[in-house]
Design a protein around this motif. Structure first.
Motif, PDB file in Angstrom:
ATOM      1  N   VAL A  52       0.844  -1.200   0.000  1.00 37.68           N
ATOM      2  CA  VAL A  52       0.000   0.000   0.000  1.00 37.68           C
ATOM      3  C   VAL A  52       0.879   1.249   0.000  1.00 37.68           C
ATOM      4  O   VAL A  52       0.641   2.203  -0.746  1.00 37.68           O
ATOM      5  N   TRP A  53       1.917   1.248   0.836  1.00 32.84           N
ATOM      6  CA  TRP A  53       2.831   2.393   0.909  1.00 32.84           C
ATOM      7  C   TRP A  53       3.545   2.607  -0.423  1.00 32.84           C
ATOM      8  O   TRP A  53       3.651   3.732  -0.906  1.00 32.84           O
ATOM      9  N   ALA A  54       4.010   1.512  -1.030  1.00 32.20           N
ATOM     10  CA  ALA A  54       4.710   1.609  -2.314  1.00 32.20           C
ATOM     11  C   ALA A  54       3.766   2.127  -3.400  1.00 32.20           C
ATOM     12  O   ALA A  54       4.133   2.990  -4.208  1.00 32.20           O
ATOM     13  N   TRP A  55       2.538   1.591  -3.433  1.00 34.70           N
ATOM     14  CA  TRP A  55       1.547   2.033  -4.423  1.00 34.70           C
ATOM     15  C   TRP A  55       1.248   3.516  -4.256  1.00 34.70           C
ATOM     16  O   TRP A  55       1.146   4.260  -5.243  1.00 34.70           O
ATOM     17  N   LEU A  56       1.126   3.976  -3.001  1.00 31.45           N
ATOM     18  CA  LEU A  56       0.848   5.388  -2.742  1.00 31.45           C
ATOM     19  C   LEU A  56       1.953   6.262  -3.317  1.00 31.45           C
ATOM     20  O   LEU A  56       1.711   7.265  -3.974  1.00 31.45           O
ATOM     21  N   GLY A  57       3.203   5.893  -3.055  1.00 29.17           N
ATOM     22  CA  GLY A  57       4.329   6.660  -3.578  1.00 29.17           C
ATOM     23  C   GLY A  57       4.362   6.646  -5.092  1.00 29.17           C
ATOM     24  O   GLY A  57       4.607   7.678  -5.733  1.00 29.17           O
ATOM     25  N   TRP A  58       4.089   5.490  -5.688  1.00 27.67           N
ATOM     26  CA  TRP A  58       4.109   5.360  -7.148  1.00 27.67           C
ATOM     27  C   TRP A  58       3.067   6.275  -7.784  1.00 27.67           C
ATOM     28  O   TRP A  58       3.343   6.988  -8.747  1.00 27.67           O
ATOM     29  N   HIS A  59       1.864   6.285  -7.222  1.00 23.82           N
ATOM     30  CA  HIS A  59       0.807   7.100  -7.812  1.00 23.82           C
ATOM     31  C   HIS A  59       0.962   8.583  -7.529  1.00 23.82           C
ATOM     32  O   HIS A  59       0.572   9.413  -8.336  1.00 23.82           O
ATOM     33  N   LEU A  60       1.528   8.933  -6.394  1.00 26.11           N
ATOM     34  CA  LEU A  60       1.708  10.352  -6.065  1.00 26.11           C
ATOM     35  C   LEU A  60       2.836  10.978  -6.879  1.00 26.11           C
ATOM     36  O   LEU A  60       2.721  12.108  -7.334  1.00 26.11           O
ATOM     37  N   PHE A  61       3.934  10.227  -7.068  1.00 29.21           N
ATOM     38  CA  PHE A  61       5.125  10.845  -7.637  1.00 29.21           C
ATOM     39  C   PHE A  61       5.482  10.324  -9.031  1.00 29.21           C
ATOM     40  O   PHE A  61       5.718  11.110  -9.932  1.00 29.21           O
ATOM     41  N   ALA A  62       5.504   9.014  -9.201  1.00 24.55           N
ATOM     42  CA  ALA A  62       5.897   8.481 -10.506  1.00 24.55           C
ATOM     43  C   ALA A  62       4.821   8.721 -11.552  1.00 24.55           C
ATOM     44  O   ALA A  62       5.116   9.075 -12.702  1.00 24.55           O
TER      45      ALA A  62
ATOM     46  N   PHE B 114       7.043  14.169  -0.429  1.00 24.96           N
ATOM     47  CA  PHE B 114       7.954  13.066  -0.740  1.00 24.96           C
ATOM     48  C   PHE B 114       8.723  12.654   0.526  1.00 24.96           C
ATOM     49  O   PHE B 114       8.859  11.467   0.817  1.00 24.96           O
ATOM     50  N   ALA B 115       9.199  13.650   1.275  1.00 28.12           N
ATOM     51  CA  ALA B 115       9.942  13.369   2.499  1.00 28.12           C
ATOM     52  C   ALA B 115       9.051  12.667   3.521  1.00 28.12           C
ATOM     53  O   ALA B 115       9.492  11.721   4.196  1.00 28.12           O
ATOM     54  N   LEU B 116       7.801  13.102   3.645  1.00 28.45           N
ATOM     55  CA  LEU B 116       6.861  12.469   4.584  1.00 28.45           C
ATOM     56  C   LEU B 116       6.592  11.022   4.185  1.00 28.45           C
ATOM     57  O   LEU B 116       6.538  10.127   5.032  1.00 28.45           O
ATOM     58  N   TRP B 117       6.434  10.785   2.876  1.00 30.75           N
ATOM     59  CA  TRP B 117       6.201   9.434   2.380  1.00 30.75           C
ATOM     60  C   TRP B 117       7.396   8.536   2.679  1.00 30.75           C
ATOM     61  O   TRP B 117       7.235   7.422   3.195  1.00 30.75           O
ATOM     62  N   LEU B 118       8.587   9.059   2.417  1.00 32.81           N
ATOM     63  CA  LEU B 118       9.813   8.291   2.664  1.00 32.81           C
ATOM     64  C   LEU B 118       9.992   8.026   4.160  1.00 32.81           C
ATOM     65  O   LEU B 118      10.283   6.905   4.591  1.00 32.81           O
ATOM     66  N   LEU B 119       9.775   9.063   4.963  1.00 34.75           N
ATOM     67  CA  LEU B 119       9.910   8.937   6.412  1.00 34.75           C
ATOM     68  C   LEU B 119       8.888   7.957   6.976  1.00 34.75           C
ATOM     69  O   LEU B 119       9.197   7.146   7.848  1.00 34.75           O
ATOM     70  N   GLY B 120       7.649   8.036   6.450  1.00 40.04           N
ATOM     71  CA  GLY B 120       6.609   7.111   6.900  1.00 40.04           C
ATOM     72  C   GLY B 120       6.984   5.666   6.612  1.00 40.04           C
ATOM     73  O   GLY B 120       6.799   4.781   7.455  1.00 40.04           O
ATOM     74  N   GLY B 121       7.521   5.424   5.423  1.00 46.74           N
ATOM     75  CA  GLY B 121       7.928   4.076   5.066  1.00 46.74           C
ATOM     76  C   GLY B 121       9.068   3.582   5.948  1.00 46.74           C
ATOM     77  O   GLY B 121       9.054   2.451   6.447  1.00 46.74           O
ATOM     78  N   TRP B 122      10.052   4.453   6.157  1.00 46.39           N
ATOM     79  CA  TRP B 122      11.177   4.056   7.015  1.00 46.39           C
ATOM     80  C   TRP B 122      10.701   3.765   8.443  1.00 46.39           C
ATOM     81  O   TRP B 122      11.082   2.759   9.045  1.00 46.39           O
ATOM     82  N   ALA B 123       9.855   4.652   8.998  1.00 46.81           N
ATOM     83  CA  ALA B 123       9.382   4.489  10.375  1.00 46.81           C
ATOM     84  C   ALA B 123       8.547   3.225  10.546  1.00 46.81           C
ATOM     85  O   ALA B 123       8.642   2.544  11.555  1.00 46.81           O
TER      86      ALA B 123
END
Lengths: 70, 131
Positions: A52-62, B114-123
């Motif tokens: 879910v986290w990966a999909w969110l990042g993919w859709h928001l940014f990629a 982007f930073a929040l997304w990355l930080l959330g994933g790491w945390a």
């Protein structure tokens, strides 16, 4: 619901979530972080949440979040 | 220089490096190979850290009653989001994603998201918690 009502509804829910986090944190009870920790301690839920986290990042940014717009 | 100061400097350097990475990533255009590669590398990086820290993952004991409050509130959030998503026009029924869009209109906003997304994933997945 008008935009104002929608924003108010979101605001109320987020305020309740934040309040619960503060109260739980002060009582050393189950915080949101604790809940996430519990979920990711098991491989199936870890995998599901990671996807879910990966999909969110993919859709928001990629793909650009335009894909969310109606 | 003491080891403590060295650790602080290392962490500060890491934070600056990640912030710089987020700034550069936020400046890339969507639907480009470079943006696909950056997002994929970010996902792979967090995944690799999560795999490295998989041993000794602590599972806290929770009380169902305590978890119920979170489930109810997150469920309410899902209901409000779904109601907004199924309605139109978007201007009168904003969703979380349309609100995020407003923030992501600017480079600093995209960097923050982007930073929040990355930080959330790491945390959530990669942070090695002590028992």
């Amino acid at each position: 619901m008008s935009a104002g009502l929608t924003y108010a509804a979101f605001g109320l829910v987020f305020a309740a979530l934040l309040s619960l986090e503060v109260v739980r944190g002060s009582r050393r009870s189950l915080t949101f972080g604790g809940l996430v920790c519990w979920l990711v301690a098991r491989v199936p839920t870890l995998a599901a949440l990671f996807l879910v986290w990966a999909w969110l990042g993919w859709h928001l940014f990629a793909r650009g979040s335009v894909s969310f717009l109606k | 220089m003491t080891s403590g100061a060295g650790v602080v400097l290392l962490r500060a350097g890491l934070i600056i490096a990640v912030a710089g990475f987020c700034w550069v990533a936020a400046g890339l255009r969507p639907f480009t190979s470079l943006m696909y590669a950056v997002v994929a590398a970010s996902i792979a990086g967090v995944g690799a850290l999560a795999w490295r820290n998989r041993d000794g993952r602590v599972r806290p004991r929770i009380v169902r009653r305590d978890a119920a409050a979170w489930v109810i509130l997150l469920g309410l959030l899902a209901v409000v989001e779904t109601e907004a998503y199924l309605s139109s026009p978007r201007a009168e029924h904003p969703t979380l994603s349309s609100m995020v869009d407003a923030v992501m209109d600017s480079h600093p906003g995209r960097t923050a998201v982007f930073a929040l997304w990355l930080l959330g994933g790491w945390a959530a997945f990669a942070w090695k918690r002590r028992s």
